[in-house]
Design an enzyme around this catalytic site. Structure first.
Site, PDB file in Angstrom:
ATOM      1  N   HIS A  23       6.948   0.758   1.814  1.00  0.00           N
ATOM      2  CA  HIS A  23       8.362   0.963   2.165  1.00  0.00           C
ATOM      3  C   HIS A  23       8.471   1.705   3.499  1.00  0.00           C
ATOM      4  O   HIS A  23       9.332   1.392   4.330  1.00  0.00           O
ATOM      5  CB  HIS A  23       9.066   1.808   1.103  1.00  0.00           C
ATOM      6  CG  HIS A  23       9.128   1.187  -0.256  1.00  0.00           C
ATOM      7  ND1 HIS A  23       8.361   1.631  -1.310  1.00  0.00           N
ATOM      8  CD2 HIS A  23       9.873   0.160  -0.738  1.00  0.00           C
ATOM      9  CE1 HIS A  23       8.638   0.913  -2.385  1.00  0.00           C
ATOM     10  NE2 HIS A  23       9.537   0.002  -2.067  1.00  0.00           N
ATOM     11  N   ASN A  38      11.111   5.036  -5.451  1.00  0.00           N
ATOM     12  CA  ASN A  38       9.694   5.289  -5.717  1.00  0.00           C
ATOM     13  C   ASN A  38       8.867   4.774  -4.529  1.00  0.00           C
ATOM     14  O   ASN A  38       7.969   3.961  -4.674  1.00  0.00           O
ATOM     15  CB  ASN A  38       9.256   4.645  -7.037  1.00  0.00           C
ATOM     16  CG  ASN A  38       7.889   5.172  -7.469  1.00  0.00           C
ATOM     17  OD1 ASN A  38       6.953   4.424  -7.689  1.00  0.00           O
ATOM     18  ND2 ASN A  38       7.756   6.472  -7.536  1.00  0.00           N
ATOM     19  N   LEU A  39       9.222   5.300  -3.384  1.00  0.00           N
ATOM     20  CA  LEU A  39       8.738   4.729  -2.126  1.00  0.00           C
ATOM     21  C   LEU A  39       7.260   5.032  -1.887  1.00  0.00           C
ATOM     22  O   LEU A  39       6.781   6.106  -2.226  1.00  0.00           O
ATOM     23  CB  LEU A  39       9.588   5.265  -0.976  1.00  0.00           C
ATOM     24  CG  LEU A  39      11.104   5.051  -1.127  1.00  0.00           C
ATOM     25  CD1 LEU A  39      11.842   5.589   0.098  1.00  0.00           C
ATOM     26  CD2 LEU A  39      11.445   3.584  -1.354  1.00  0.00           C
ATOM     27  N   HIS A  40       6.578   4.066  -1.301  1.00  0.00           N
ATOM     28  CA  HIS A  40       5.174   4.227  -0.930  1.00  0.00           C
ATOM     29  C   HIS A  40       5.016   3.796   0.525  1.00  0.00           C
ATOM     30  O   HIS A  40       6.013   3.496   1.209  1.00  0.00           O
ATOM     31  CB  HIS A  40       4.264   3.423  -1.874  1.00  0.00           C
ATOM     32  CG  HIS A  40       4.704   1.994  -2.072  1.00  0.00           C
ATOM     33  ND1 HIS A  40       4.707   1.071  -1.047  1.00  0.00           N
ATOM     34  CD2 HIS A  40       5.162   1.335  -3.167  1.00  0.00           C
ATOM     35  CE1 HIS A  40       5.131  -0.091  -1.506  1.00  0.00           C
ATOM     36  NE2 HIS A  40       5.434   0.043  -2.794  1.00  0.00           N
ATOM     37  N   ARG A  88       4.865  -0.384  -9.226  1.00  0.00           N
ATOM     38  CA  ARG A  88       4.364  -0.629 -10.582  1.00  0.00           C
ATOM     39  C   ARG A  88       2.875  -0.303 -10.719  1.00  0.00           C
ATOM     40  O   ARG A  88       2.378  -0.220 -11.848  1.00  0.00           O
ATOM     41  CB  ARG A  88       4.649  -2.076 -11.010  1.00  0.00           C
ATOM     42  CG  ARG A  88       6.157  -2.314 -11.196  1.00  0.00           C
ATOM     43  CD  ARG A  88       6.488  -3.644 -11.826  1.00  0.00           C
ATOM     44  NE  ARG A  88       7.885  -3.709 -12.235  1.00  0.00           N
ATOM     45  CZ  ARG A  88       8.861  -4.316 -11.541  1.00  0.00           C
ATOM     46  NH1 ARG A  88       8.602  -4.922 -10.402  1.00  0.00           N
ATOM     47  NH2 ARG A  88      10.095  -4.311 -11.992  1.00  0.00           N
ATOM     48  N   SER A 103       2.453  -1.131  -4.695  1.00  0.00           N
ATOM     49  CA  SER A 103       3.613  -1.483  -5.509  1.00  0.00           C
ATOM     50  C   SER A 103       3.976  -0.268  -6.348  1.00  0.00           C
ATOM     51  O   SER A 103       3.088   0.462  -6.809  1.00  0.00           O
ATOM     52  CB  SER A 103       3.261  -2.648  -6.437  1.00  0.00           C
ATOM     53  OG  SER A 103       4.199  -2.733  -7.492  1.00  0.00           O
TER      54      SER A 103
END
Ligand code: PAF
Length: 286
Positions: free
Chosen positions: A37, A32-34, A189, A187
């Site tokens: 990352h 779940n890269l952003h 989350r 994040s």
């Protein structure tokens, strides 16, 4: 970019890069890269010739009532981001590949003292799960260097300690937290937040900055600063987990003699637990 699922394929691809004389950098992730990352992978690509990333949502580091099942899995989008950031090899093992003999009797790596308190107190077993999976991944990839985000400040300290104590020949690099324009630390989350929760979330970082400014200005009654900040968090709808001022290298509670400080916060917005931190240096002890 090649994507492999087995340790055998991973080792073969890394061995080939080594045979070509390449330096290996490694960026372990849970997917779940952003942009945070992507910054780690870009740094890896600057520092080494061959960049390996992993995506593995590690059950061993989640507590029984945590978000293991709902943790976002977005492989296709992640692969696109990794290619763009300069990754050469992606390792996406499943649970059986990582824990072929099950998790119950799995050898664990525990890093005492630095893992205790803060997230270690709120999430029992979490850092043992992190230290175990990171040790396994390090043994599988055998990188020259590995890159982690400073947003997980205690995690980074745990990993530095385990690499030192277990004599792993791996350079650990911490990269600054990437933030949204309003200051919220990126994040995976954050995606759990409602629009209203997202709008109030920047209060966490704002309060860390205010606390750091006050300490720099000579206020050393940390308890007073903490209760004022937690009142702000509560007013913004957060349920406090912890907010502490620590010495930045050892993570022991800060005293007036310390110059390298870090303020660390964890708080719940609804059921979403957010963490953040701010490390800073004083010209002289407070
Ligand atoms: O920070 C993370 O994403 C995870 O804790 C890590 C280091 C990949 C281990 O599962």
């Amino acid at each position: 970019m090649n994507t492999v699922k087995s340790v055998r394929e991973l080792r073969a691809a890394v061995a080939q890069a080594r045979a070509e004389g390449k330096q290996i950098a490694f960026v372990p992730t849970m997917g779940n890269l952003h942009a945070g990352h992507a910054a780690l992978v870009e740094k890896a690509a600057q520092r080494a010739d061959f960049v390996v990333a992993s995506i593995f949502v590690n059950p061993l580091q989640f507590g029984p009532s945590e978000d293991l099942d709902k943790y976002p899995r977005t492989l296709i989008a992640d692969q696109e981001k990794l290619v763009e950031a300069g990754c050469h090899l992606l390792f996406t093992p499943d649970v059986d590949e990582m824990y072929p003999h099950g998790m119950h009797g799995q050898t664990r790596v525990s890093v005492p003292v630095i893992s205790e308190g803060l997230c270690g107190a709120s999430r029992p077993g979490h850092f043992e799960g992190v230290a175990t999976v990171v040790s396994k991944l390090f043994n599988m990839v055998q990188p020259d260097l590995a890159i982690f985000g400073q947003k997980d400040f205690q995690q980074l300290a745990v990993i530095r300690t385990l690499v030192r104590d277990l004599n792993m020949p791996i350079q650990i690099i911490g990269e600054p937290t990437v933030r949204a324009d309003d200051g919220l630390a990126l994040s995976s989350r954050n995606g759990y937040l409602s629009a209203e929760q997202r709008a109030s979330a920047p209060v966490l970082y704002q309060s860390l900055r205010d606390m750091a400014d006050a300490i720099r200005a000579g206020e050393y009654d940390f308890a007073k600063l903490i209760s004022a900040a937690q009142a702000q968090h509560s007013a913004a709808g957060f349920r406090p987990d912890y907010l502490e001022v620590r010495e930045a290298n050892s993570l022991r509670p800060a005293t007036g003699d310390d110059r390298q400080l870090v303020i660390l916060v964890a708080a719940f917005s609804g059921s979403t637990r957010l963490i953040d931190n701010l490390a800073f240096e004083l010209d002289k002890p407070v």
